[in-house]
Design a protein around this motif. Sequence first.
Motif, PDB file in Angstrom:
ATOM      1  N   ASP A  34      43.209  33.786  75.417  1.00 21.87           N
ATOM      2  CA  ASP A  34      42.898  35.040  76.107  1.00 21.87           C
ATOM      3  C   ASP A  34      42.562  36.086  75.057  1.00 21.87           C
ATOM      4  O   ASP A  34      43.449  36.694  74.461  1.00 21.87           O
ATOM      5  N   GLU A  49      41.038  39.104  75.187  1.00 25.72           N
ATOM      6  CA  GLU A  49      41.356  40.523  75.433  1.00 25.72           C
ATOM      7  C   GLU A  49      42.836  40.804  75.198  1.00 25.72           C
ATOM      8  O   GLU A  49      43.197  41.814  74.602  1.00 25.72           O
ATOM      9  N   LYS A  58      44.497  43.437  72.508  1.00 24.60           N
ATOM     10  CA  LYS A  58      45.501  44.436  72.927  1.00 24.60           C
ATOM     11  C   LYS A  58      46.762  44.322  72.071  1.00 24.60           C
ATOM     12  O   LYS A  58      47.348  45.321  71.660  1.00 24.60           O
ATOM     13  N   GLU A  67      29.950  41.015  72.065  1.00 28.46           N
ATOM     14  CA  GLU A  67      31.086  40.890  72.994  1.00 28.46           C
ATOM     15  C   GLU A  67      32.387  41.320  72.317  1.00 28.46           C
ATOM     16  O   GLU A  67      33.206  42.032  72.909  1.00 28.46           O
ATOM     17  N   LEU A  75      34.815  44.548  73.293  1.00 20.75           N
ATOM     18  CA  LEU A  75      36.257  44.398  73.541  1.00 20.75           C
ATOM     19  C   LEU A  75      37.075  45.323  72.655  1.00 20.75           C
ATOM     20  O   LEU A  75      38.039  45.947  73.098  1.00 20.75           O
ATOM     21  N   SER A 132      36.565  49.095  73.626  1.00 22.06           N
ATOM     22  CA  SER A 132      37.211  49.458  74.888  1.00 22.06           C
ATOM     23  C   SER A 132      38.734  49.358  74.804  1.00 22.06           C
ATOM     24  O   SER A 132      39.430  49.712  75.746  1.00 22.06           O
ATOM     25  N   ASN A 133      39.236  48.878  73.665  1.00 21.31           N
ATOM     26  CA  ASN A 133      40.693  48.818  73.476  1.00 21.31           C
ATOM     27  C   ASN A 133      41.165  49.696  72.320  1.00 21.31           C
ATOM     28  O   ASN A 133      42.159  49.411  71.660  1.00 21.31           O
TER      29      ASN A 133
END
Length: 289
Positions: A158, A160, A164, A217, A221, A224-225
């Motif tokens: 995963d 994303e 995070k 990509e 990611l 946006s984090n």
Amino acid sequence: QLSLFRLTMKRLFSTSHSSVDSKEMKKFQLVAHKWWDEEGEYSALHSMNDIRVPFIRDTLLNMSSNYHLGSPLSGVKVLDVGCGGGLLSEPLGRLGASVTGIDPLEDNIRTADQHKSFDPVLAKRIQYKSSSLEEIVEECMETFDVIVASEVVEHVADLEMFIKCCSQVLKPEGSLFITTINKTQLSYVLGIVVAEKVIGIVPEGTHEWEKFVPPEELEQLLESNGFSVKTVNGMLYNPFSGSWSWVESTSINYAMHAVKSGAREHSSPTDTLSEVESEQPSATAGTTV
């Protein structure tokens, strides 16, 4: 309020599924004892140190005004995620960094621990832990100045969640270094067909093309984090000379440097959450600074 936010984050990561892919674990378990064989399965990773170590070192030195001669990364706390047998942890430790290497595979950690024990200086500077990234989030909130994830993101379950978690354990304005493989026809031919099946510089089955990540990509990611992408450089491996070089094209391998946004931009937990929800990928994503 902050402790409530942290408790929420802890719950989020403890109840979510793992970023560790069990199929990937089995693949690497078979060659865990071969990390330090420079002519073996990991020869390309050994020679990658010739460009990835200076890239990390020089980027950090350019961001800092004070450093120690001969020990330029002294005082820098580094997390090496998916450290394997310690191929990148050791040279960073030699540069003076305090390195924590984590890997979910115990056999990898055993190999890394054994190898660092030959050097008393490294034995003090590096500590290894058999752990996934999300397992250390709770104890390591905003602990590290630098995270390196070299040849790792193409193996996680995963992506994303992985990004995070990186943000959670990194200090504000901390640096994240990633090297990985693009998802192109060329990367399939060279990265899998040629590398694994024809010349055998990588164990067969190491990579799955579907899990390769295009730089666009990955940038999206990261942006946006809460990261700002600073550099994207293409990398090329020459199997005949066994050496790596920097190239303009990112169509096969690439390296990325991103910086986590500073504390002043995240004044409170509620601001942070609304910011993350509303944040759009930067218009400048994709540029090399």
